[in-house]
Design a protein around this motif. Structure first.
Motif, PDB file in Angstrom:
ATOM      1  N   GLY A 161       7.098 -26.263  33.932  1.00 53.10           N
ATOM      2  CA  GLY A 161       5.690 -25.928  33.834  1.00 53.10           C
ATOM      3  C   GLY A 161       4.797 -27.048  34.335  1.00 53.10           C
ATOM      4  O   GLY A 161       5.257 -28.135  34.711  1.00 53.10           O
ATOM      5  N   LEU A 162       3.532 -26.772  34.317  1.00 55.62           N
ATOM      6  CA  LEU A 162       2.543 -27.749  34.761  1.00 55.62           C
ATOM      7  C   LEU A 162       2.554 -28.958  33.825  1.00 55.62           C
ATOM      8  O   LEU A 162       2.507 -28.824  32.613  1.00 55.62           O
TER       9      LEU A 162
ATOM     10  N   LEU B 149      -8.360 -33.293  34.993  1.00 49.95           N
ATOM     11  CA  LEU B 149      -9.344 -32.210  35.045  1.00 49.95           C
ATOM     12  C   LEU B 149      -8.666 -30.946  35.556  1.00 49.95           C
ATOM     13  O   LEU B 149      -7.915 -30.987  36.536  1.00 49.95           O
ATOM     14  N   LEU B 150      -8.942 -29.831  34.879  1.00 47.97           N
ATOM     15  CA  LEU B 150      -8.261 -28.573  35.176  1.00 47.97           C
ATOM     16  C   LEU B 150      -9.273 -27.482  35.496  1.00 47.97           C
ATOM     17  O   LEU B 150     -10.212 -27.259  34.737  1.00 47.97           O
TER      18      LEU B 150
ATOM     19  N   ALA C 222      -1.379 -22.511  29.546  1.00 51.56           N
ATOM     20  CA  ALA C 222      -1.228 -23.186  30.833  1.00 51.56           C
ATOM     21  C   ALA C 222      -1.371 -22.199  32.002  1.00 51.56           C
ATOM     22  O   ALA C 222      -1.724 -22.598  33.109  1.00 51.56           O
ATOM     23  N   SER C 223      -1.144 -20.932  31.738  1.00 48.81           N
ATOM     24  CA  SER C 223      -1.252 -19.917  32.788  1.00 48.81           C
ATOM     25  C   SER C 223      -2.677 -19.749  33.296  1.00 48.81           C
ATOM     26  O   SER C 223      -2.900 -19.169  34.367  1.00 48.81           O
ATOM     27  N   LEU C 224      -3.668 -20.249  32.553  1.00 47.72           N
ATOM     28  CA  LEU C 224      -5.062 -20.142  32.989  1.00 47.72           C
ATOM     29  C   LEU C 224      -5.426 -21.188  34.042  1.00 47.72           C
ATOM     30  O   LEU C 224      -6.481 -21.099  34.660  1.00 47.72           O
TER      31      LEU C 224
ATOM     32  N   GLN D 201      -5.792 -25.297  39.155  1.00 45.07           N
ATOM     33  CA  GLN D 201      -5.830 -26.557  39.885  1.00 45.07           C
ATOM     34  C   GLN D 201      -5.910 -27.718  38.900  1.00 45.07           C
ATOM     35  O   GLN D 201      -6.570 -27.627  37.869  1.00 45.07           O
ATOM     36  N   LYS D 202      -5.210 -28.798  39.236  1.00 48.16           N
ATOM     37  CA  LYS D 202      -5.266 -30.027  38.451  1.00 48.16           C
ATOM     38  C   LYS D 202      -5.717 -31.173  39.351  1.00 48.16           C
ATOM     39  O   LYS D 202      -5.235 -31.328  40.468  1.00 48.16           O
ATOM     40  N   VAL D 203      -6.665 -31.970  38.848  1.00 47.27           N
ATOM     41  CA  VAL D 203      -7.138 -33.158  39.567  1.00 47.27           C
ATOM     42  C   VAL D 203      -7.027 -34.350  38.636  1.00 47.27           C
ATOM     43  O   VAL D 203      -7.575 -34.335  37.532  1.00 47.27           O
TER      44      VAL D 203
END
Length: 220
Positions: A2-3, A10-11, A71-73, A76-78
């Motif tokens: 998973g992520l 930031l997501l 986590a499915s929502l 993008q991750k920064v």
């Protein structure tokens, strides 16, 4: 797999975030904020498998909402260090120069800190309001904003080196708060830089603890 997320990442949320059960019973300002800028920040808190502990920023400083979201929502991750890589090149020029960089003291401070640190082979980047604005493009900074920085250190740094780094933040035009992120939690650079300090406060998933060695807290 998973992520994988870490505190201060930031997501960006999927447009269907409005349907999430976790967001059905929150203050109305949370929906207003996410409709305007559908981004959240990862909190330092435990979460169930398949979920991420996050915080939502409101328009005013006191408006903050803690949530655990699926986590499915996340689309993008920064990370803070990605923001540094995307904003600066080898000539110390911003990749997206605009009036905000000229008018906001905190962004001027970030430029100056980059000039001090960019050759140190360290992993670091902005968090807080500066990180949020750079990631989302939504103006959150004010003339009195502080500069929050995350410094990732998987290996220990001694107090002499910490003091050198801390001294390089003192001539900047705004107050700078640097958090050293270790494999076990985070400590303030300003605290670790004090050679006379026996123990420092470390923020962990289980809450704050006092430790002698942030890279080996079991020996504290």
């Amino acid at each position: 797999m998973g992520l994988i997320t870490a505190p201060h990442d930031l997501l960006q949320l999927h447009p269907h975030w409005t349907e999430a059960e976790e967001l059905q019973h929150v203050p109305s300002w949370v929906h207003v904020s996410l409709q305007q800028t559908p981004w959240v920040v990862v909190r330092r808190a435990p979460a169930l498998e398949g979920q991420v502990a996050v915080g939502v920023r409101g328009q005013e400083r006191h408006l903050r909402q803690a949530l655990n979201i699926p986590a499915s929502l996340i689309v993008q991750k920064v990370t803070p260090e990605q923001l540094i890589a995307s904003q600066f090149d080898s000539n110390l020029q911003t990749a997206s120069a605009n009036d905000r960089w000229d008018s906001m003291p905190v962004l001027q401070a970030l430029k100056q800190l980059y000039s001090h640190w960019h050759n140190n082979q360290m992993i670091w980047g902005p968090t807080g309001s500066a990180g949020f604005e750079l990631a989302t493009g939504h103006p959150t900074l004010t003339m009195t904003s502080d500069l929050d920085i995350l410094l990732r250190c998987s290996q220990s740094i001694d107090r002499v080196r910490a003091e050198q780094l801390w001294q390089q933040t003192l001539d900047l035009p705004v107050r700078v708060d640097v958090q050293i992120e270790t494999p076990y939690g985070a400590v303030a650079l300003s605290e670790w830089a004090k050679p006379a300090t026996d123990r420092v406060l470390m923020r962990t998933l289980q809450g704050p603890v006092l430790v002698k060695d942030p890279w080996n807290p079991r020996l504290a």
